[in-house]
Design a protein around this motif. Structure first.
Motif, PDB file in Angstrom:
ATOM      1  N   PHE A 155     -29.360 -32.805 -49.003  1.00 10.00           N
ATOM      2  CA  PHE A 155     -30.247 -33.836 -49.523  1.00 10.00           C
ATOM      3  C   PHE A 155     -31.587 -33.761 -48.793  1.00 10.00           C
ATOM      4  CE2 PHE A 155     -26.020 -35.992 -50.110  1.00 10.00           C
ATOM      5  CZ  PHE A 155     -25.952 -35.738 -51.470  1.00 10.00           C
ATOM      6  N   ALA A 156     -32.657 -33.692 -49.542  1.00  5.77           N
ATOM      7  CA  ALA A 156     -33.990 -33.513 -48.966  1.00  5.77           C
ATOM      8  C   ALA A 156     -34.318 -34.601 -47.961  1.00  5.77           C
ATOM      9  CB  ALA A 156     -35.036 -33.505 -50.084  1.00  5.77           C
ATOM     10  N   SER A 157     -34.433 -34.215 -46.694  1.00 10.28           N
ATOM     11  CA  SER A 157     -34.882 -35.077 -45.595  1.00 10.28           C
ATOM     12  C   SER A 157     -34.145 -36.401 -45.498  1.00 10.28           C
ATOM     13  CB  SER A 157     -36.393 -35.338 -45.708  1.00 10.28           C
ATOM     14  OG  SER A 157     -36.691 -36.106 -46.866  1.00 10.28           O
ATOM     15  N   LEU A 158     -32.884 -36.444 -45.998  1.00  6.48           N
ATOM     16  CA  LEU A 158     -32.119 -37.690 -45.925  1.00  6.48           C
ATOM     17  C   LEU A 158     -31.125 -37.672 -44.772  1.00  6.48           C
ATOM     18  CD1 LEU A 158     -31.395 -40.448 -47.135  1.00  6.48           C
ATOM     19  CD2 LEU A 158     -29.738 -39.277 -48.610  1.00  6.48           C
ATOM     20  N   TYR A 159     -30.364 -36.568 -44.649  1.00  3.72           N
ATOM     21  CA  TYR A 159     -29.366 -36.442 -43.602  1.00  3.72           C
ATOM     22  C   TYR A 159     -29.706 -35.278 -42.680  1.00  3.72           C
ATOM     23  CZ  TYR A 159     -26.415 -39.408 -46.558  1.00  3.72           C
ATOM     24  OH  TYR A 159     -25.920 -40.436 -47.312  1.00  3.72           O
TER      25      TYR A 159
ATOM     26  N   ASP B  69     -33.755 -24.929 -37.249  1.00  7.31           N
ATOM     27  CA  ASP B  69     -35.019 -24.972 -37.975  1.00  7.31           C
ATOM     28  C   ASP B  69     -34.876 -24.389 -39.374  1.00  7.31           C
ATOM     29  OD1 ASP B  69     -36.282 -26.092 -35.794  1.00  7.31           O
ATOM     30  OD2 ASP B  69     -36.981 -24.162 -34.991  1.00  7.31           O
ATOM     31  N   ARG B  70     -33.846 -23.585 -39.586  1.00  7.72           N
ATOM     32  CA  ARG B  70     -33.629 -22.962 -40.883  1.00  7.72           C
ATOM     33  C   ARG B  70     -32.845 -23.855 -41.843  1.00  7.72           C
ATOM     34  NH1 ARG B  70     -34.315 -17.352 -41.207  1.00  7.72           N
ATOM     35  NH2 ARG B  70     -35.100 -16.409 -39.303  1.00  7.72           N
ATOM     36  N   ASP B  71     -32.375 -24.966 -41.356  1.00 11.08           N
ATOM     37  CA  ASP B  71     -31.615 -25.900 -42.187  1.00 11.08           C
ATOM     38  C   ASP B  71     -32.571 -26.640 -43.117  1.00 11.08           C
ATOM     39  OD1 ASP B  71     -30.046 -27.979 -43.229  1.00 11.08           O
ATOM     40  OD2 ASP B  71     -28.794 -28.015 -41.429  1.00 11.08           O
ATOM     41  N   MET B  72     -32.403 -26.470 -44.440  1.00  9.15           N
ATOM     42  CA  MET B  72     -33.301 -27.110 -45.397  1.00  9.15           C
ATOM     43  C   MET B  72     -33.279 -28.623 -45.281  1.00  9.15           C
ATOM     44  SD  MET B  72     -32.925 -24.945 -48.918  1.00  9.15           S
ATOM     45  CE  MET B  72     -33.006 -23.156 -48.957  1.00  9.15           C
ATOM     46  N   GLY B  73     -32.146 -29.171 -44.861  1.00  4.96           N
ATOM     47  CA  GLY B  73     -32.040 -30.613 -44.713  1.00  4.96           C
ATOM     48  C   GLY B  73     -32.902 -31.159 -43.595  1.00  4.96           C
ATOM     49  N   ASN B  74     -33.446 -30.291 -42.755  1.00  2.29           N
ATOM     50  CA  ASN B  74     -34.273 -30.730 -41.638  1.00  2.29           C
ATOM     51  C   ASN B  74     -35.757 -30.780 -41.973  1.00  2.29           C
ATOM     52  OD1 ASN B  74     -32.153 -31.154 -39.927  1.00  2.29           O
ATOM     53  ND2 ASN B  74     -32.269 -29.148 -38.946  1.00  2.29           N
ATOM     54  N   CYS B  75     -36.112 -30.506 -43.233  1.00  2.00           N
ATOM     55  CA  CYS B  75     -37.512 -30.631 -43.631  1.00  2.00           C
ATOM     56  C   CYS B  75     -37.954 -32.083 -43.463  1.00  2.00           C
ATOM     57  CB  CYS B  75     -37.702 -30.190 -45.081  1.00  2.00           C
ATOM     58  SG  CYS B  75     -37.424 -28.425 -45.360  1.00  2.00           S
TER      59      CYS B  75
ATOM     60  N   LYS C 295     -40.557 -33.530 -44.827  1.00  2.00           N
ATOM     61  CA  LYS C 295     -41.096 -34.091 -46.054  1.00  2.00           C
ATOM     62  C   LYS C 295     -40.397 -33.476 -47.261  1.00  2.00           C
ATOM     63  CE  LYS C 295     -45.714 -34.960 -44.160  1.00  2.00           C
ATOM     64  NZ  LYS C 295     -47.164 -34.700 -44.308  1.00  2.00           N
ATOM     65  N   ASP C 296     -40.308 -34.252 -48.333  1.00  2.00           N
ATOM     66  CA  ASP C 296     -39.665 -33.769 -49.547  1.00  2.00           C
ATOM     67  C   ASP C 296     -40.347 -32.518 -50.081  1.00  2.00           C
ATOM     68  OD1 ASP C 296     -37.998 -35.930 -49.355  1.00  2.00           O
ATOM     69  OD2 ASP C 296     -39.030 -37.127 -50.881  1.00  2.00           O
ATOM     70  N   GLU C 297     -41.658 -32.480 -49.995  1.00  2.00           N
ATOM     71  CA  GLU C 297     -42.401 -31.335 -50.527  1.00  2.00           C
ATOM     72  C   GLU C 297     -42.007 -30.043 -49.817  1.00  2.00           C
ATOM     73  OE1 GLU C 297     -43.730 -34.156 -49.478  1.00  2.00           O
ATOM     74  OE2 GLU C 297     -44.325 -35.067 -51.393  1.00  2.00           O
ATOM     75  N   GLN C 298     -41.772 -30.144 -48.504  1.00  2.00           N
ATOM     76  CA  GLN C 298     -41.352 -28.969 -47.737  1.00  2.00           C
ATOM     77  C   GLN C 298     -39.984 -28.494 -48.198  1.00  2.00           C
ATOM     78  OE1 GLN C 298     -41.463 -30.358 -43.698  1.00  2.00           O
ATOM     79  NE2 GLN C 298     -43.663 -30.005 -43.464  1.00  2.00           N
ATOM     80  N   PHE C 299     -39.085 -29.445 -48.440  1.00  2.00           N
ATOM     81  CA  PHE C 299     -37.748 -29.079 -48.904  1.00  2.00           C
ATOM     82  C   PHE C 299     -37.815 -28.338 -50.239  1.00  2.00           C
ATOM     83  CE2 PHE C 299     -34.172 -29.932 -51.677  1.00  2.00           C
ATOM     84  CZ  PHE C 299     -33.091 -29.517 -50.912  1.00  2.00           C
ATOM     85  N   TYR C 300     -38.562 -28.888 -51.198  1.00  2.00           N
ATOM     86  CA  TYR C 300     -38.618 -28.269 -52.519  1.00  2.00           C
ATOM     87  C   TYR C 300     -39.259 -26.881 -52.459  1.00  2.00           C
ATOM     88  CZ  TYR C 300     -37.353 -32.914 -54.194  1.00  2.00           C
ATOM     89  OH  TYR C 300     -36.707 -34.103 -54.403  1.00  2.00           O
ATOM     90  N   LYS C 301     -40.231 -26.713 -51.574  1.00  2.00           N
ATOM     91  CA  LYS C 301     -40.858 -25.404 -51.420  1.00  2.00           C
ATOM     92  C   LYS C 301     -39.854 -24.394 -50.890  1.00  2.00           C
ATOM     93  CE  LYS C 301     -44.441 -22.716 -51.664  1.00  2.00           C
ATOM     94  NZ  LYS C 301     -45.022 -22.377 -52.994  1.00  2.00           N
ATOM     95  N   GLN C 302     -39.040 -24.800 -49.921  1.00  2.00           N
ATOM     96  CA  GLN C 302     -38.004 -23.919 -49.384  1.00  2.00           C
ATOM     97  C   GLN C 302     -36.923 -23.645 -50.428  1.00  2.00           C
ATOM     98  OE1 GLN C 302     -38.115 -22.356 -46.392  1.00  2.00           O
ATOM     99  NE2 GLN C 302     -40.142 -23.266 -46.224  1.00  2.00           N
TER     100      GLN C 302
END
Length: 304
Positions: free
Chosen positions: A40-44, A50-56, A58-65
């Motif tokens: 879940f984008a930046s929720l949990y 640093d490579r964990d997408m959940g650690n973005c 901001k939401d925009e960073q998650f979607y870009k990854q």
């Protein structure tokens, strides 16, 4: 970093590493079906990597990854075949977002897949108990006292969704069923736009995968959901991919259903538990293959 650790068996392979990088090693048009639950984008917080997408942050960073992953998934899935992802819309919090509301996480993910070339194939809404959600999250909109105070801030519970995307092209290996294996009443249940009968607790054991040092959330995908996706959209012997394998739920279920599995997981404790769970599934399949029915046993005895 490509692969930190791996295990390859006759019917499954597990890789520890960044899912986008590991996928680059999988041949084009080689995967029959994929089912997974994205972070879940930046929720949990799932891990401290640093490579964990959940650690973005901001939401925009998650979607870009996530775009990089979708591109690789499009490449490896066979033409005409499908990918299912399990998700929910995300709560907006006053402390973090400035307002209380919902983010259309489901819609954002669908857009990413469509932009990459996938066809939006289908979706099913999965009912969840709002009382359980209220007890777990203490969400303002679900509290009974709020309906007495000001019901303009009350809302429904947040369901899960299983979204399925299809890669354009002709499916050269048809997925067929018989009336015996897939009777009409079962199909009517699966074809329902809302699944009311998913058991939220029907998941693999997860306690041994917890790592309190850097982990804040673990929620394995229900085996019921995985089983239905695999049954609908793959054949026995097909390869099922999970790029966010977690503790191995999708590969575990795929093995039990006589499919092959490829799982990718970044977090060490999850990966170790996935290996144990897949070994357990492989053992069950082997034991099942060695079983003989009472009728066969009697025939053998009579032949001797």
């Amino acid at each position: 970093m490509k692969v930190i650790d791996q295990i390859t068996k006759e019917n499954y392979a597990l890789y520890q590493g960044d899912c986008v990088e590991v996928l680059k090693g999988i041949p084009d048009n080689s995967i029959h079906y994929s089912i997974f639950s994205p972070p879940f984008a930046s929720l949990y917080t799932y891990s401290n990597s640093d490579r964990d997408m959940g650690n973005c942050s901001k939401d925009e960073q998650f979607y870009k990854q996530f775009e990089f992953l979708v591109s690789e998934l499009y490449r490896v899935i066979k033409p005409g075949r499908l990918i299912s992802f399990h998700c929910m819309n995300l709560p907006m919090m006053k402390s973090k977002d400035g307002v209380i509301g919902l983010k259309d996480f489901r819609g954002e993910l669908i857009k990413l897949f469509v932009d990459a070339g996938f066809i939006f194939h289908s979706e099913v809404c999965i009912w969840k108990n709002p009382v359980t959600e209220m007890q777990r999250t203490k969400a303002l909109g679900l509290l009974h006292k709020q309906i007495k105070k000001d019901s303009s801030m009350c809302r429904q519970g947040i369901p899960d969704y299983l979204i399925t995307m299809r890669k354009p092209g002709e499916n050269l290996e048809r997925i067929t069923h018989t009336n015996e294996s897939f009777p009409v009443d079962l199909w009517q249940n699966y074809a329902s736009p809302v699944w009311m009968d998913i058991k939220q607790s029907n998941t693999l054991q997860r306690n041994s995968a917890r790592d309190e040092k850097d982990e804040r959330h673990i929620c394995p995908l229900q085996l019921d959901v995985i089983q239905r996706g695999i049954e609908l959209w793959s054949n026995p012997g097909d390869i099922v991919l999970d790029p966010f394998a977690g503790i191995g739920s999708s590969i575990y279920q795929a093995l039990l259903m006589n499919r092959k599995g490829v799982g990718i997981e970044l977090k060490d404790s999850y990966f170790k538990q996935a290996k144990l769970n897949c070994e357990n599934a492989a053992k069950k399949v082997e034991e099942r293959a060695n079983e003989i029915t009472m009728e066969d046993y009697i025939k053998r005895m009579m032949a001797n």
